[in-house]
Write a protein that holds these residues in place. Structure first.
Motif, PDB file in Angstrom:
ATOM      1  N   PHE A  52       5.546  40.581  -4.174  1.00  0.00           N
ATOM      2  CA  PHE A  52       5.812  42.010  -4.098  1.00  0.00           C
ATOM      3  C   PHE A  52       6.628  42.317  -2.843  1.00  0.00           C
ATOM      4  N   GLY A  53       7.026  43.611  -2.711  1.00  0.00           N
ATOM      5  CA  GLY A  53       7.552  44.050  -1.435  1.00  0.00           C
ATOM      6  C   GLY A  53       6.449  43.963  -0.396  1.00  0.00           C
ATOM      7  N   VAL A  54       5.319  44.644  -0.656  1.00  0.00           N
ATOM      8  CA  VAL A  54       4.081  44.491   0.101  1.00  0.00           C
ATOM      9  C   VAL A  54       3.020  44.029  -0.878  1.00  0.00           C
ATOM     10  N   GLY A  55       2.260  43.016  -0.499  1.00  0.00           N
ATOM     11  CA  GLY A  55       1.254  42.493  -1.415  1.00  0.00           C
ATOM     12  C   GLY A  55       0.269  43.552  -1.859  1.00  0.00           C
ATOM     13  N   LEU A  56      -0.228  44.376  -0.913  1.00  0.00           N
ATOM     14  CA  LEU A  56      -1.167  45.441  -1.252  1.00  0.00           C
ATOM     15  C   LEU A  56      -1.121  46.512  -0.180  1.00  0.00           C
ATOM     16  N   ARG A  57      -0.913  47.757  -0.611  1.00  0.00           N
ATOM     17  CA  ARG A  57      -1.032  48.902   0.293  1.00  0.00           C
ATOM     18  C   ARG A  57      -2.419  49.503   0.112  1.00  0.00           C
ATOM     19  N   ILE A  58      -3.114  49.695   1.216  1.00  0.00           N
ATOM     20  CA  ILE A  58      -4.477  50.217   1.151  1.00  0.00           C
ATOM     21  C   ILE A  58      -4.504  51.592   1.785  1.00  0.00           C
ATOM     22  N   GLY A  59      -4.891  52.577   0.997  1.00  0.00           N
ATOM     23  CA  GLY A  59      -5.020  53.936   1.490  1.00  0.00           C
ATOM     24  C   GLY A  59      -6.472  54.271   1.757  1.00  0.00           C
ATOM     25  N   GLU A  60      -6.891  55.400   1.298  1.00  0.00           N
ATOM     26  CA  GLU A  60      -8.263  55.853   1.521  1.00  0.00           C
ATOM     27  C   GLU A  60      -9.249  54.889   0.869  1.00  0.00           C
ATOM     28  N   GLY A  61     -10.374  54.640   1.543  1.00  0.00           N
ATOM     29  CA  GLY A  61     -11.383  53.772   0.968  1.00  0.00           C
ATOM     30  C   GLY A  61     -12.300  53.208   2.026  1.00  0.00           C
ATOM     31  N   THR A  62     -13.543  52.907   1.632  1.00  0.00           N
ATOM     32  CA  THR A  62     -14.524  52.285   2.499  1.00  0.00           C
ATOM     33  C   THR A  62     -15.092  51.079   1.775  1.00  0.00           C
ATOM     34  N   GLY A  63     -14.964  49.893   2.382  1.00  0.00           N
ATOM     35  CA  GLY A  63     -15.472  48.713   1.709  1.00  0.00           C
ATOM     36  C   GLY A  63     -14.950  47.436   2.309  1.00  0.00           C
ATOM     37  N   THR A  64     -14.950  46.368   1.506  1.00  0.00           N
ATOM     38  CA  THR A  64     -14.666  45.017   1.982  1.00  0.00           C
ATOM     39  C   THR A  64     -13.485  44.415   1.221  1.00  0.00           C
ATOM     40  N   ILE A  65     -12.584  43.798   1.972  1.00  0.00           N
ATOM     41  CA  ILE A  65     -11.469  43.038   1.408  1.00  0.00           C
ATOM     42  C   ILE A  65     -11.699  41.609   1.846  1.00  0.00           C
ATOM     43  N   SER A  66     -12.083  40.710   0.912  1.00  0.00           N
ATOM     44  CA  SER A  66     -12.522  39.375   1.307  1.00  0.00           C
ATOM     45  C   SER A  66     -12.047  38.311   0.323  1.00  0.00           C
ATOM     46  N   GLY A  67     -11.760  37.121   0.871  1.00  0.00           N
ATOM     47  CA  GLY A  67     -11.451  35.958   0.047  1.00  0.00           C
ATOM     48  C   GLY A  67     -10.159  36.037  -0.725  1.00  0.00           C
ATOM     49  N   ASN A  68      -9.265  36.946  -0.333  1.00  0.00           N
ATOM     50  CA  ASN A  68      -8.005  37.101  -1.059  1.00  0.00           C
ATOM     51  C   ASN A  68      -6.905  36.237  -0.437  1.00  0.00           C
ATOM     52  N   VAL A  69      -5.861  35.969  -1.225  1.00  0.00           N
ATOM     53  CA  VAL A  69      -4.681  35.269  -0.751  1.00  0.00           C
ATOM     54  C   VAL A  69      -3.482  36.177  -0.926  1.00  0.00           C
ATOM     55  N   PHE A  70      -2.707  36.374   0.139  1.00  0.00           N
ATOM     56  CA  PHE A  70      -1.489  37.171   0.114  1.00  0.00           C
ATOM     57  C   PHE A  70      -0.348  36.227   0.476  1.00  0.00           C
ATOM     58  N   SER A  71       0.522  35.923  -0.483  1.00  0.00           N
ATOM     59  CA  SER A  71       1.496  34.856  -0.272  1.00  0.00           C
ATOM     60  C   SER A  71       2.872  35.251  -0.803  1.00  0.00           C
ATOM     61  N   GLY A  72       3.911  34.994   0.012  1.00  0.00           N
ATOM     62  CA  GLY A  72       5.282  35.152  -0.457  1.00  0.00           C
ATOM     63  C   GLY A  72       5.684  36.576  -0.757  1.00  0.00           C
ATOM     64  N   ASN A  73       5.095  37.564  -0.103  1.00  0.00           N
ATOM     65  CA  ASN A  73       5.511  38.949  -0.274  1.00  0.00           C
ATOM     66  C   ASN A  73       6.645  39.257   0.707  1.00  0.00           C
ATOM     67  N   VAL A  74       7.638  40.013   0.260  1.00  0.00           N
ATOM     68  CA  VAL A  74       8.889  40.132   1.005  1.00  0.00           C
ATOM     69  C   VAL A  74       8.694  40.785   2.364  1.00  0.00           C
ATOM     70  N   ASP A  75       7.897  41.853   2.440  1.00  0.00           N
ATOM     71  CA  ASP A  75       7.711  42.549   3.715  1.00  0.00           C
ATOM     72  C   ASP A  75       6.402  42.159   4.392  1.00  0.00           C
ATOM     73  N   ALA A  76       5.286  42.340   3.703  1.00  0.00           N
ATOM     74  CA  ALA A  76       3.983  42.106   4.338  1.00  0.00           C
ATOM     75  C   ALA A  76       2.954  41.760   3.285  1.00  0.00           C
ATOM     76  N   GLY A  77       1.875  41.107   3.728  1.00  0.00           N
ATOM     77  CA  GLY A  77       0.774  40.828   2.818  1.00  0.00           C
ATOM     78  C   GLY A  77      -0.029  42.088   2.525  1.00  0.00           C
ATOM     79  N   ILE A  78      -0.494  42.780   3.592  1.00  0.00           N
ATOM     80  CA  ILE A  78      -1.221  44.046   3.463  1.00  0.00           C
ATOM     81  C   ILE A  78      -0.570  45.061   4.380  1.00  0.00           C
ATOM     82  N   TRP A  79      -0.489  46.275   3.893  1.00  0.00           N
ATOM     83  CA  TRP A  79       0.033  47.416   4.652  1.00  0.00           C
ATOM     84  C   TRP A  79      -1.064  48.470   4.655  1.00  0.00           C
ATOM     85  N   LEU A  80      -1.502  48.868   5.841  1.00  0.00           N
ATOM     86  CA  LEU A  80      -2.550  49.882   5.960  1.00  0.00           C
ATOM     87  C   LEU A  80      -1.922  51.259   6.118  1.00  0.00           C
TER      88      LEU A  80
END
Length: 938
Positions: free
Chosen positions: A824-852
């Motif tokens: 992806f451009g960004v692997g995952l954009r995370i907006g509002e939310g409360t919880g856990t992000i665990s055990g994931n793999v973010f690979s080969g995304n053009v800009d970033a793995g996660i964008w907060l």
């Protein structure tokens, strides 16, 4: 935004070459691969890494490597001046690499053969017989495709840029230029270019002919000493043609004669098309991995060079007195001169071929380019992966591949099986290591194996993804019986299972053990078939005995089955109200506002593979309406053209099976609509209207093995529950719980499991959204209370010019666990939310793995892996926004990070606000920049 990288899937092509350009996809290489380049450099294919490698002839060094396909994809190169083209033989996609900028761009079409000429790139779709001229730079069609009545067995481009195509079996010759085309029958069996003009060889007539480029008529000829059964390979030279055959090289000069042939190697040498350089012919010998240099004046061997230590069908190219050679399927390539002196070159690191697969790795200035800035040592795309757990990085949760047995997963001792491993997503497989459960192993995406002892074996295969990470091990079971196991009838197949009088029934059986020599089917004791499968129609209702006897050698076994045949149902017509089961006996065009009504419990309406439609739908027209009924079944047919395909109100237990529904118009109510519809099961069915389904007012439905074909919207609202599972395919723009953006609090939920998803917007106004072990293209995912993503594989949709960035947000609970986000451009954009992000793999995304995004909610990141993200610099994306986990505003402090790993990101490993909670155990290895806001061990 960046142009997408095309999805890589399977296709077939072969290699052939033209004078002036390399041509990909010809059936056999009967033309010399004469590659005329500027600057003495050649683009070479490297299939193991999925790269085009630019080899500088003067220095014999790699000048650049450009990623054009997933590692392991079979690719072949073509070149016109300094521009390279790569054809992916798996999926027919073409990537153009600009020689000045090294920027790759992909085609919007696919082909199995391509022909670059100075005026256009011709793309051939052999399956449809269409040849399409496309722009050399934009690769967009320049006009309508040409329809070819001939096969493109061989092709060349002459000195004027005309494309010539020969059907080797019929002798039909056709040619194309910018503004004209021509054809000629019975031209010959082989095609080449001589001094810029087309030439043909006819083996049957033993004659070579030089053709007029404008008219295709013969202008000169020479008799050639070839036999009708010769496997001749032909190329051109300045005076005539060169013929390689029977371990000999023949040089035939037009209007003169053929010179005495010269023997090369053993009489069984496998010779390829010769290349002419300065009055010399360089002839490849594939059987010995060798090239011979022959003086064409004296017809003597003046040099030979051992290129490979094994037999290999390598490529041979010539430019500026130098000869390039290349094995597309390994790292081996090189350059040599007419004296046989030269240098071998490794196109990539054979020990770590997958390194840098998301990079344009420039190792030198190259022709027409400025030297790139030096790469930081730790950030080199070729740097080995280091750091805690780097070699154990793997995706968990989602299945990534399936094992396929041919001819099946049951056989006898000594039977040879073909085993293949097939990717279950757009993220392909690069390598595979097999374990056959009997102590033996093998490597390769396809393997062959036979078992020596009877038993039940668990086969496992460990695969490496094309993004450079190992995938979960795939397993399957194979049953091996003794070689002399007698045949056994393990069961009968009857379709349909509950047949009716007057309808055909398909019978078959599962037979294990030795393959039968003879099949004997009987119905009521009367022979009916000697085939493994047969169809039979029962004229009357009743109970029938169907028996099968199979014979293998001296062994004969027999089994029988009782089949109950129901009476033929009554015929139905448009407008009928059904209170008993019925079968449609033909297609119907119904003028009524409601074509059929089911108004009683336990009614089965079998459409009998027919279609119900209407010629003039009203705003309230319905194909099949079910109201106030229980346990109704609608199956086996199509409902099309109505505003609502199937409508259900106040029903319970309705089953919809093998139905294709397509509602009418952009304002259609839906293909399948339920109001207060409970326990609805939709199985093996397809919707293709603008609105796939609408379930409202405390309905619940489960779709399994369903296909939703590119609908605009689907709705699950007003405390309804909608579930999709069982290998379904979901292509819906908006799958939501409220049509309007301002509507909220529907109290509904959507659950999707084990399916393929292409959904742009999912979950608006839904109370709960759960995605589990799907293959998904991403999209915006929201929920009002609970959002869960577990074990999914998410890869870019890749069907337009914009790189997507999936986004999640919920004011409630957020769980993102054991997923993979790649491409992806960004692997995952995370907006509002409360919880856990665990055990994931973010690979080969053009800009970033996660964008907060700057949104509220406490987030905990634990045990995630970020690798090779931030791979390209894009206009408008600052350097500080690229890398693994990125908070671009550095403003979200309610974050905890522990035990996350960043590896080889072309930006920051982690860039977060200084106020985040550092849980320890975070690492950064090989990242261009290390970590901001959190401590990272190396």
């Amino acid at each position: 935004m960046m142009i997408r990288t095309k999805r890589w899937t399977g296709a077939a092509a072969a290699v052939a070459c033209l004078a002036g350009v390399v041509v990909l996809g010809m059936g056999n290489a009967n033309q010399a691969p004469q590659l005329r380049l500027h600057g003495g450099s050649a683009w070479l294919a490297s299939s193991k890494t999925g790269q085009l490698t630019l080899l500088d002839g003067a220095s014999a060094e790699v000048a650049a490597r450009v990623q054009v396909a997933p590692p392991g994809a079979p690719i072949r190169s073509a070149q016109l001046e300094s521009t390279g083209y790569a054809l992916n033989q798996w999926d027919g996609s073409v990537v153009r690499v600009d020689g000045a900028t090294l920027k790759p761009s992909t085609s919007s079409w696919s082909a199995d053969k391509i022909f670059p000429t100075p005026h256009a790139l011709y793309a051939l779709d052999s399956s449809r017989g269409l040849l399409t001229p496309t722009d050399l730079v934009t690769m967009t069609p320049l006009g309508a495709p040409h329809s070819l009545a001939t096969k493109a067995d061989q092709a060349v481009v002459d000195g004027g840029g005309r494309l010539w195509i020969l059907d080797q079996h019929t002798g039909e010759l056709v040619w194309f230029s910018q503004d004209s085309q021509g054809s000629r029958t019975n031209a010959g069996t082989h095609l080449t270019v001589t001094d810029g003009r087309p030439a043909v060889l006819d083996v049957a007539r033993r004659k070579a002919e030089l053709l007029d480029p404008e008219t295709g008529t013969v202008v000169e000829s020479v008799r050639a000493d070839v036999r009708a059964d010769d496997a001749a390979v032909v190329s051109g030279w300045s005076r005539g043609i060169l013929i390689s055959t029977r371990g000999l090289l023949m040089a035939c000069e037009f209007t003169v004669s053929c010179r005495n042939p010269v023997a090369l190697g053993s009489g069984k040498a496998d010779l390829g098309a010769a290349v002419e350089v300065a009055g010399h012919a360089i002839v490849p010998d594939y059987s010995a991995g060798r090239a011979w240099v022959v003086n064409l004046e004296t017809m003597r061997v003046v040099a030979d060079r051992k290129l490979f230590d094994r037999p290999v069908r390598f490529e041979l190219l010539a430019r500026d007195g130098l000869v390039f050679y290349n094995d597309p399927d390994s790292d081996e390539a090189g350059v040599f001169d007419l004296n046989g002196n030269g240098r071998a070159v490794s196109k990539y690191n054979p020990v770590n071929p997958g390194s840098g697969i998301n990079q344009v790795a420039v190792d030198g200035p190259g022709p027409g380019r400025q030297s790139p800035p030096p790469r930081p040592e730790s950030g080199s795309p070729n740097a080995p992966v280091r750091g805690p757990g780097a070699n154990e990085l793997a995706l968990v949760g989602a299945p990534m591949a399936d094992i396929v047995f041919k001819p099946g997963n049951r056989g006898l001792v000594g039977d040879e099986f073909e085993l293949g491993v097939v990717a279950r997503s757009s993220i392909g497989l690069a390598t595979a290591e097999w374990s056959f459960g009997d102590g033996t192993s093998a490597t390769g995406l396809v393997a062959r194996h036979s078992w020596k002892r009877p038993g039940e074996y668990q086969v496992s295969v460990a695969t490496m993804l094309t993004v450079g990470l190992p995938a979960p091990v795939a397993t399957a079971t194979v049953v091996i019986e003794p070689a002399d196991a007698p045949p056994r009838i393990a069961g009968f197949r009857v379709d349909p299972e509950a047949p009716r009088a007057g309808e055909p029934v398909l019978f078959g059986a599962e037979v294990t053990g030795r393959a039968p020599d003879r099949w004997e089917w009987t119905v009521q004791g009367q022979p009916v078939s000697s085939e493994p499968e047969f169809r039979h129609t029962f004229a009357a209702p009743g109970t029938y005995t169907v028996a099968l006897a199979v014979t293998a050698g001296a062994v004969r076994v027999q089994e029988s089955k009782q089949v109950v045949v129901a009476p033929a149902p009554p015929r139905v017509k448009c407008g009928d109200v059904l209170t008993a089961s019925a079968v449609l006996t033909g297609d119907l065009v119904c003028p009524q506002n409601v074509a059929f009504r089911i108004a009683a419990d336990n009614v089965t309406f079998d459409l009998g593979s027919h279609t119900v439609t209407t010629a003039s739908p009203s705003n309230s027209s319905v194909g099949i309406q079910v109201a106030g009924a229980k346990n109704a079944t609608i199956k086996n047919g199509s409902v099309t053209g109505f505003t609502t395909g199937i409508a259900m109100t106040d029903v319970n237990g309705v089953a919809i099976q093998k139905i294709r529904s397509k509602s009418f118009g952009h304002d259609s109510a839906g293909d399948i609509v339920g109001t207060r519809a409970t326990n609805v099961k939709v199985t093996d069915s397809t919707t293709s209207g603008p609105t796939a389904f609408v379930f409202r007012d405390r309905s619940n439905v489960t779709f399994s093995k369903a296909t939703f074909e590119q609908s605009a919207v689907s709705l699950c609202s007003d405390h309804s529950t909608c579930a999709v599972t069982g290998s379904s395919t979901v292509r819906i723009d908006r799958l939501v719980c409220a049509r309007n953006e301002e509507d909220t609090d529907s109290g509904s939920s959507i659950t999707i499991r084990d399916s393929a998803l292409d959904i742009a917007e999912l979950g608006h106004a839904c109370d709960d959204v759960k995605l589990t072990t799907n293959q998904s293209t991403g999209g915006d995912i929201t929920a009002t209370n609970n959002l869960e993503l577990v074990g999914n594989v998410m890869g870019d949709r890749q069907d337009d010019l914009v790189l997507d960035s999936p986004a999640v947000r919920t004011p409630g609970r957020l769980v993102i666990q054991d997923n993979m986000f790649s491409g992806f451009g960004v692997g995952l954009r995370i907006g509002e939310g409360t919880g856990t992000i665990s055990g994931n793999v973010f690979s080969g995304n053009v800009d970033a793995g996660i964008w907060l995004d700057p949104s509220p909610g406490q987030l905990t990141f634990a045990g995630n892996t970020f690798t090779a993200n931030g791979s390209l610099k894009r206009h408008g994306v600052p350097a500080e926004y690229r890398g693994g986990l990125i908070d671009p505003e550095l403003g979200r402090q309610s974050v905890t990070l522990s035990d996350n790993h960043a590896v080889n990101n072309r930006g920051y490993g982690f860039r977060v606000a200084t106020g985040v909670q550092d849980g320890g155990g975070n690492t950064s290895s090989g990242d261009l920049h290390a970590c901001v806001g959190v401590s990272c061990a190396p």
